[in-house]
Design a protein around this motif. Structure first.
Motif, short mmCIF file in Angstrom:
data_model
loop_
_atom_site.label_atom_id
_atom_site.label_comp_id
_atom_site.label_asym_id
_atom_site.label_seq_id
_atom_site.Cartn_x
_atom_site.Cartn_y
_atom_site.Cartn_z
N ARG A 175 -37.27 -0.92 -21.35
CA ARG A 175 -36.00 -0.62 -22.02
C ARG A 175 -35.19 0.45 -21.27
NH1 ARG A 175 -33.85 -3.96 -24.98
NH2 ARG A 175 -32.51 -2.29 -25.71
N PRO A 186 -47.82 7.69 -21.89
CA PRO A 186 -46.50 7.73 -22.53
C PRO A 186 -45.93 9.12 -22.76
CG PRO A 186 -48.19 7.15 -24.11
CD PRO A 186 -48.88 7.44 -22.85
N GLN A 239 -34.23 4.95 -25.02
CA GLN A 239 -35.57 5.55 -25.00
C GLN A 239 -35.54 7.08 -25.06
OE1 GLN A 239 -38.44 3.48 -25.30
NE2 GLN A 239 -36.60 2.39 -25.90
N GLU A 269 -28.93 11.61 -19.22
CA GLU A 269 -29.68 12.44 -20.16
C GLU A 269 -30.02 13.80 -19.52
OE1 GLU A 269 -30.30 11.94 -23.27
OE2 GLU A 269 -31.82 13.44 -23.69
N THR A 302 -33.25 2.94 -18.78
CA THR A 302 -32.39 2.62 -17.63
C THR A 302 -32.25 3.82 -16.69
OG1 THR A 302 -30.36 3.36 -18.69
CG2 THR A 302 -31.04 1.07 -19.10
N PRO A 305 -35.42 8.07 -30.16
CA PRO A 305 -36.35 9.05 -30.74
C PRO A 305 -35.62 10.25 -31.35
CG PRO A 305 -37.16 8.34 -28.60
CD PRO A 305 -35.79 7.74 -28.77
N LEU A 354 -32.46 8.45 -26.63
CA LEU A 354 -31.57 8.62 -27.78
C LEU A 354 -32.22 8.21 -29.11
CD1 LEU A 354 -28.81 9.53 -28.61
CD2 LEU A 354 -27.88 7.31 -27.97
N ALA A 398 -27.79 3.26 -24.15
CA ALA A 398 -28.30 2.41 -23.06
C ALA A 398 -29.66 1.88 -23.50
CB ALA A 398 -28.36 3.20 -21.76
N GLY A 399 -30.73 2.26 -22.81
CA GLY A 399 -32.06 1.76 -23.19
C GLY A 399 -32.56 2.35 -24.50
N LEU A 448 -18.68 7.37 -18.01
CA LEU A 448 -19.91 6.58 -17.86
C LEU A 448 -20.50 6.71 -16.46
CD1 LEU A 448 -19.18 2.95 -19.10
CD2 LEU A 448 -21.04 4.42 -19.86
N GLY A 476 -29.10 5.81 -17.79
CA GLY A 476 -29.37 6.63 -18.98
C GLY A 476 -30.19 7.85 -18.62
N PHE A 517 -22.81 6.84 -26.09
CA PHE A 517 -23.23 5.57 -25.49
C PHE A 517 -24.70 5.33 -25.81
CE2 PHE A 517 -20.03 7.04 -22.24
CZ PHE A 517 -19.06 6.08 -22.53
N VAL A 539 -41.56 1.51 -22.53
CA VAL A 539 -40.46 2.41 -22.17
C VAL A 539 -39.79 1.90 -20.90
CG1 VAL A 539 -39.89 4.76 -21.43
CG2 VAL A 539 -41.48 4.41 -23.33
N LYS A 585 -49.60 13.64 -15.34
CA LYS A 585 -49.35 13.37 -16.75
C LYS A 585 -50.63 13.46 -17.54
CE LYS A 585 -45.59 10.29 -15.86
NZ LYS A 585 -44.74 9.36 -16.57
N ASP A 620 -38.03 11.84 -14.66
CA ASP A 620 -38.52 11.59 -13.31
C ASP A 620 -37.40 11.31 -12.31
OD1 ASP A 620 -41.57 11.55 -13.27
OD2 ASP A 620 -41.16 10.32 -15.02
C1 LIG Z 1 -42.58 7.70 -25.18
C2 LIG Z 1 -41.58 7.97 -24.08
C3 LIG Z 1 -42.03 8.52 -22.90
C4 LIG Z 1 -41.14 8.77 -21.86
N1 LIG Z 1 -41.64 9.29 -20.71
C5 LIG Z 1 -40.80 9.47 -19.67
C6 LIG Z 1 -41.28 9.95 -18.43
O1 LIG Z 1 -42.46 10.19 -18.23
N2 LIG Z 1 -40.37 10.14 -17.43
C7 LIG Z 1 -39.05 9.87 -17.60
O2 LIG Z 1 -38.27 10.04 -16.68
N3 LIG Z 1 -38.58 9.40 -18.74
C8 LIG Z 1 -39.41 9.18 -19.79
N4 LIG Z 1 -38.90 8.70 -20.96
C9 LIG Z 1 -37.46 8.51 -21.11
C10 LIG Z 1 -36.99 7.19 -20.55
O3 LIG Z 1 -37.11 7.14 -19.16
C11 LIG Z 1 -35.53 6.99 -20.94
O4 LIG Z 1 -35.32 5.63 -20.75
C12 LIG Z 1 -34.46 7.73 -20.18
O5 LIG Z 1 -34.64 9.09 -20.21
C13 LIG Z 1 -33.07 7.48 -20.76
O6 LIG Z 1 -32.64 6.22 -20.46
P1 LIG Z 1 -32.14 5.21 -21.57
O7 LIG Z 1 -31.55 4.06 -20.88
O8 LIG Z 1 -33.23 4.93 -22.48
O9 LIG Z 1 -30.96 6.06 -22.25
P2 LIG Z 1 -30.56 6.28 -23.76
O10 LIG Z 1 -31.68 6.84 -24.52
O11 LIG Z 1 -29.92 5.07 -24.31
O12 LIG Z 1 -29.44 7.37 -23.55
C14 LIG Z 1 -29.75 8.67 -23.15
C15 LIG Z 1 -28.47 9.51 -23.09
O13 LIG Z 1 -27.67 9.14 -22.00
C16 LIG Z 1 -26.41 8.62 -22.41
N5 LIG Z 1 -26.16 7.47 -21.56
C17 LIG Z 1 -26.95 6.39 -21.41
N6 LIG Z 1 -26.48 5.59 -20.48
C18 LIG Z 1 -25.36 6.16 -19.98
C19 LIG Z 1 -24.44 5.80 -18.97
N7 LIG Z 1 -24.58 4.70 -18.25
N8 LIG Z 1 -23.43 6.65 -18.73
C20 LIG Z 1 -23.28 7.79 -19.45
N9 LIG Z 1 -24.12 8.17 -20.41
C21 LIG Z 1 -25.15 7.36 -20.67
C22 LIG Z 1 -26.56 8.30 -23.86
O14 LIG Z 1 -25.37 8.44 -24.56
C23 LIG Z 1 -27.60 9.33 -24.30
O15 LIG Z 1 -26.98 10.54 -24.58
C24 LIG Z 1 -39.76 8.46 -22.02
C25 LIG Z 1 -39.32 7.89 -23.20
C26 LIG Z 1 -40.21 7.65 -24.24
C27 LIG Z 1 -39.71 7.03 -25.51
#
Ligand SMILES: Cc1cc2nc3c(=O)[nH]c(=O)nc-3n(C[C@H](O)[C@H](O)[C@H](O)COP(=O)(O)OP(=O)(O)OC[C@H]3O[C@@H](n4cnc5c(N)ncnc54)[C@H](O)[C@@H]3O)c2cc1C
Lengths: 297, 830
Positions: free
Chosen positions: A108, A190, A35, A117, A110, A39, A37, A32-33, A165, A113, A30, A105, A186, A123
């Motif tokens: 985007r 970022p 953020q 993850e 969620t 990278p 996946l 989602a955002g 999901l 997600g 899947f 971040v 931190k 957090d």
């Molecule tokens: C520069 C940077 C700094 C960051 N710093 C932090 C931080 O300080 N603290 C923090 O908490 N996070 C941080 N993040 C991560 C951010 O919060 C991510 O958004 C989060 O970890 C994952 O959410 P996503 O929606 O982006 O998921 P995605 O990256 O799209 O997915 C992550 C994983 O979860 C799965 N997935 C996604 N949605 C679902 C769903 N609904 N059901 C089942 N599986 C699903 C995907 O298949 C994938 O394996 C950072 C990210 C970046 C790029």
């Protein structure tokens, strides 16, 4: 660098997403955002053959209050929670959402997600584990709910089946007289925290009736500091009690030395963060409005 | 929005509406383009038939290459070719080595040959129709390695137990002693002698927004190499490339465009430029584009140099006046010296810093290690030395019990002593350090902070006040390279510029610089505007480097804090030359004497007017006659071209290489910063409570540009002091190859910076301006000083230029546990 090539699929509904993933098999994921996946894809650490995009499914991003709980759609962005007045009913949620990485971040990423993850430094799991949190899931055989503490199995490992999901996150609103705080340290906006602490306290007068304390980034999953909780429970919250609890938290932490800090320093951070989080939680429990503030290097 | 800014600009326009333009707070000409995303950068360029190159890099820090197999990569559809170190050796000469003796024998190629010497070193490259195909192909290259013992620490390198460059037979690149005055006697007569065992200036880098980019085309039709890139010292790069590729230098054309920051790091992109040209040749002359990723940039572009200071002894008189310093300094230049052996001498431009001591012995070493090669980085080689001197001053002040500000005032070179000749023959043009200290103290509210500090200390809080005084030496004498290697064919310094009236009378200026945000379009226009008495908007400045414009000299580029002196002197010279020609021409046309002429703007635009008759000719008229209407010209004006190239030369002599004596730089801008830092007692986070940056770069040409450079350099320095460090583990893995680990400073980590300036015009430049921009890494010194002040009572000496909450916590804890070795010894003599 660019990801290896993959097939992109856009799901129109949660059910479709689940069945797509089932059909596409182990090589599918899947999106989602993105953020976490993207990278990984970019560095070619993850190389899925198929991505099933959840971003265009209607009705997956919402914040609602219902029967004493706040409900978050899985696709609700960190920024939406940060800016939601409703979410402020549970101050820990605002503390957490507002401190995740930077604006890009947060716009985007969620909540669903993040839980899926199960990053040990993420957090959300750490903040939510101190609350009564239920994860709503949907799989090929239908919906189910899982308590957050049962949902997180290990670092990067959840109770979800491959084609299951997260659809919604439900957080019970703590009772009157309860207050919480979530604080992270931190090195820069970022990046993930070096350590974090979540505290939820329920007071009766000056006495702590109940306490939940969780430590983030200092173990393979968020760690409940049970001895620290015990140190508070049934006691009035003097500086000394708080210090005892913070020291108990130091002992509960199991950090690794890495670029975010040495193990010994992370333990020290735990002490400082737990202390400060308790102090804020107490004030909030007494009805004060206190802005939580993460610590930056 | 911007109401205040608008009124400031409007006010300034009023004040300077008709010049003089030098000194005016003119908004930058390039601002609009850059801020609206309309800048043109190397990666914006797309050429027909362009191919994409991706490097395959070593995961090992030190290993023998057993085999490289590119067949699977080459078999991938869309892959055009692959290239390996073996092929490169067969077609090229090793890069020129600047170092002498054994260091001359180092065989440096743009790709590993036989051995890899640092993690991230290229071992092969693949070329494909798209960048993602190139990435796919790079994964298919099979390399077999046989790991060797890595050398990560410079002092370990000097033991030669494991040798990187076997052909050189030693890891030592260079060694030399600078000795002046009577060191022995000074120590004999000293009232105090302070011993400092080891100080360390850490390795950090610059992280420009734009990484390195190279597009190369080795065209088989004319056998020329065309480069579109962002190298920041192209005149140097082409000298290395021509010798390496065995091609006439005139056959290499280099163009640069807008550049998204360099800070010196982009000087050393010539190895990648070489690979791209060779790959283009192999691909039948198709253009090759290489865009560096951030991870590549972190592990393999260039880092700033790292210096260790051993066995430092300081002699002081009873008032805390330093009378002598004796010390051994060791530079770690990473795997290949490249530009770097120059770092072994560049520090001596600021030999005594801002201080008056006359007796000194510095025994300087440099060695290679299995780490990313270092290169010039903002504050290059001088900041390490200035940090060392500031540490010496602070440590001695604390040990003897003299307030750090008093200590400095007793040791500063005095205002009346300028121009001041340093023990090694450098001439500090001008300066007033006590005055800068006074301005900085005023801006920070010194007395108030002193009171607050006393109160804080009573509560057991760790609050420190730190001063950092630095120099930004600019316009260097390349003759100092002969101190490194007497056979080095470099000396002096020069820059070229061209100023012309084009066929329709447009004023067009070209310079051999390649700015990366320094505002050259604006300042060059200001200078020409004053010469011709017209508005800067009427002047077009061609920015970016182009060998084909033929304005550059062998030292052209943008580096080392010098444009205000070398660049603008060249522009000024070219404008004067043009003005002289315009006068001769106008006098003839208007039938009058040259001293009857007046430059200005009339109804038909910029013009020259005869005061006596009131007759005038505009620029179009002048240009018309010379370019397309020349039958009206008398033969005595045939030499007038209205297209004037001028080369400015710095008035240097070759230094005496035996005594290492001579003038090494022309101007000395100075910086004085004060920081108030408190270390939290629970988190140990060093928080900057207040910060002042006072700058003196002589006559200021454009105040907002100078101020912007000061803020940038200050942010950069705060990042270096508290957040940014390149960490290698014991086997040479780089642990900070992403921004998540390296944590470059962001706006959230920058305190409000109070800015002030003083002006001591330079007698060494035509305008009184001094080169600036690097800023001497003042915050690194200042924050070290503040931490020293905050932690001295806890028994802590700041012995490293990098400090963060974690390291402070650990030294406090280890101090308590009695685990810290004694770093400093004070010997009091009656
Ligand atoms: C520069 C940077 C700094 C960051 N710093 C932090 C931080 O300080 N603290 C923090 O908490 N996070 C941080 N993040 C991560 C951010 O919060 C991510 O958004 C989060 O970890 C994952 O959410 P996503 O929606 O982006 O998921 P995605 O990256 O799209 O997915 C992550 C994983 O979860 C799965 N997935 C996604 N949605 C679902 C769903 N609904 N059901 C089942 N599986 C699903 C995907 O298949 C994938 O394996 C950072 C990210 C970046 C790029």
């Amino acid at each position: 660098m660019y990801p290896r090539s993959f097939h992109y699929h856009r799901a129109g509904s949660l059910e479709e997403a689940v069945s797509m993933l089932g059909q596409l098999g182990e090589g599918a994921k899947f999106l989602a955002g993105g953020q976490s996946l993207i990278p990984l894809l970019k560095l070619r650490f993850a190389n899925p053959e198929h991505l099933v995009d959840l971003n265009f499914i209607p009705g997956t991003s919402f914040i609602k209050e219902d029967s004493g709980a706040l409900h978050f759609g899985a696709m609700t962005r960190h920024a939406e929670i940060e800016h939601s007045a409703l979410a402020r009913k549970i101050p820990v949620l605002h503390d957490c959402a507002a401190g995740i990485a930077d604006v890009q971040v947060r716009n985007r990423g969620t909540i669903g997600g993040s839980l899926a993850e199960a990053d040990p430094s993420g957090d959300w799991t750490n903040a939510l584990i101190t609350l009564d949190t239920i994860v709503h899931c949907l799989g090929p055989s239908g919906a189910r709910t899982i308590q957050l503490r049962d949902f997180i199995k290990d670092a990067y490992t959840t109770a979800l089946a491959h084609d299951e999901l997260v659809t919604e996150v439900e957080v019970k609103i703590p009772p009157q007289g309860s207050g919480g705080a979530y604080l992270a340290f931190k090195r820069s906006a970022p990046v993930y925290p070096s350590a974090s602490a979540a505290v939820q306290l329920t007071l009766a007068g000056d006495v702590c009736q109940d306490a939940a304390i969780a430590l983030g980034c200092v173990g393979l999953t968020a760690i409940r500091a049970t001895e620290a909780e015990t140190a508070l429970r049934g006691n009035s919250l003097s500086d000394k009690t708080i210090a005892t609890a913070a020291e108990a938290a130091r002992a509960a932490a199991d950090p690794q030395t890495d670029m975010r800090g040495s193990a010994e320093y992370k333990r020290q951070l735990v002490v400082a963060l737990v202390k400060r989080a308790i102090q804020i939680a107490v004030r909030r429990a007494r009805g004060e409005q206190v802005e939580g503030a993460h610590l930056y290097a | 929005m911007f109401a205040e800014a608008q009124s400031i600009v409007a006010e300034d326009e009023k004040k300077h509406g008709s010049g003089p333009w030098v000194g005016a707070a003119l908004p930058r000409k390039e601002e609009d383009r850059l801020l609206r995303g309309r800048g043109k950068f190397a990666d914006d360029i797309k050429l027909r038939e362009m191919l994409y190159l991706r490097f395959v890099r070593s995961p090992y820090a030190h290993a023998r290459i057993v085999s490289v197999d590119t067949s699977a990569a080459e078999a991938l559809p869309g892959v055009v070719c692959a290239i390996t170190g073996k092929e490169i050796v067969a077609q090229t000469q090793p890069f020129i080595q600047i170092g002498p003796d054994q260091a001359q024998k180092i065989r440096d190629f743009p790709m590993a040959v036989g051995k890899v010497l640092y993690q991230g070193e290229p071992v092969a490259a693949v070329v494909a129709e798209s960048s993602s195909l190139a990435d796919d192909a790079a994964e298919l290259v099979q390399v077999e390695y046989e790991p060797l013992e890595p050398v990560v620490e410079v002092e370990q390198a000097l033991t030669d137990r494991s040798i990187l460059h076997e052909e050189a037979g030693t890891n030592r690149v260079w060694n030399g002693v600078w000795e002046y005055g009577d060191v022995e006697r000074a120590f004999k007569e000293a009232a105090y002698v302070v011993d400092i065992d080891r100080l360390h200036f850490h390795r950090f880098s610059s992280t420009p927004l734009e990484n390195n980019v190279v597009i190369a085309e080795w065209n088989p039709k004319d056998d020329r190499i065309y480069y579109w890139c962002n190298n920041s010292f192209p005149a140097f790069a082409i000298q290395f490339l021509a010798a390496h590729l065995g091609i006439h230098i005139d056959k290499i054309r280099v163009q640069t465009f807008d550049i998204g920051g360099s800070f010196g790091i982009k000087i050393t992109s010539y190895p990648q430029m070489a690979v791209c040209a060779l790959a283009s040749k192999k691909a039948g002359g198709r253009p090759i584009k290489w865009v560096e990723t951030r991870s590549e940039h972190m592990v393999s572009s260039a880092h700033g140099n790292e210096r260790t200071f051993r066995n430092t002894r300081v002699a002081l008189d009873k008032n805390g006046v330093i009378t002598a310093i004796d010390s051994r300094h060791i530079d770690d230049c990473g795997a290949y010296p490249r530009y770097e052996p120059l770092g072994c001498v560049i520090w001596s431009q600021v030999f005594c810093g801002v201080y008056r001591f006359k007796n000194a012995r510095i025994d300087f070493w440099q060695a290679v290690t299995n780490k990313c090669p270092v290169g010039p980085n903002r504050g290059y080689s001088r900041m390490q030395h200035l940090w060392f001197l500031e540490r010496v001053v602070d440590i001695c002040a604390h040990e003897i019990g003299i307030a750090p500000d008093t200590m400095r005032l007793r040791n500063y070179i005095r205002p009346e002593e300028f121009p001041y000749t340093t023990p090694n023959g450098c001439v500090y043009d001008s300066g007033n350090y006590p005055k800068m200290l006074e301005v900085a103290k005023y801006l920070i509210g010194w007395d108030d902070w002193k009171k607050k500090q006393a109160e804080a200390r009573k509560e057991g809080r760790m609050l420190g006040i730190g001063i950092g005084t630095t120099l930004d030496s600019g316009t260097n004498n390349f003759g100092q390279s002969q101190i490194i290697n007497p056979y080095a064919p470099f000396s002096g310094n020069s820059q070229g510029a061209n100023c012309k009236l084009d066929i329709y009378g447009e004023v067009v200026v070209a310079v051999g610089s390649c700015p990366q945000g320094q505002g050259h379009e604006t300042t060059a226009a200001q200078v020409v505007a004053d010469v011709l008495n017209i508005h800067p908007d009427l002047i077009t400045v061609r920015t970016g480097f182009d060998t084909e414009r033929n304005v550059h000299t062998g030292m052209s580029g943008t580096y080392a804090s010098q444009f205000a002196v070398s660049g603008l002197s060249a522009v000024h010279g070219a404008a004067q030359k043009l003005k002289t020609e315009m006068k001769r021409l106008a006098a003839f046309i208007l039938g009058t004497k040259e001293d009857d002429l007046e430059f200005g703007v009339g109804q038909q635009g910029p013009e020259i007017k005869a005061k006596s008759s009131g007759k005038s000719i505009n620029y179009w008229g002048l240009a018309n006659i010379v370019n397309v209407n020349s039958a009206v010209l008398p033969p005595e004006l045939y030499d007038v071209t209205l297209n004037c190239r001028y080369v400015w030369r710095a008035p240097f002599k070759v230094p005496d290489t035996k005594t290492k004596y001579g003038s090494l730089t022309l101007t000395y801008a100075s910086q004085l910063h004060i920081a108030i830092v408190e270390v939290d007692r629970e988190t140990f986070v060093p928080k900057i409570l207040d910060y002042v940056a006072v700058d003196d770069c002589g006559t200021v040409i454009n105040p907002p540009i100078v101020e912007g450079q000061v803020y940038g350099a200050t942010a950069h320095g705060i990042g270096a002091a508290l957040m940014e460090t390149c960490v290698y583990d014991a086997v040479g893995n780089m642990l900070t190859s992403t921004f998540s680990d390296y944590t470059p400073i962001t706006s959230m980590n920058i305190p409000k910076i109070k800015y002030g300036h003083t002006t001591t015009p330079s007698p060494h430049s035509y305008s009184g301006a001094k080169g600036m921009g690097e800023g001497g890494a003042a915050p690194v010194h200042t924050i070290s000083a503040a931490l020293q002040d905050a932690l001295f009572s806890q028994g802590i000496f700041i012995d490293d230029s990098f400090n963060n909450a974690d390291s402070i916590f650990r030294s406090l804890k280890h101090r308590e546990g009695g685990q810290l070795a004694q770093l400093v010894k004070l010997e009091k003599r009656s």
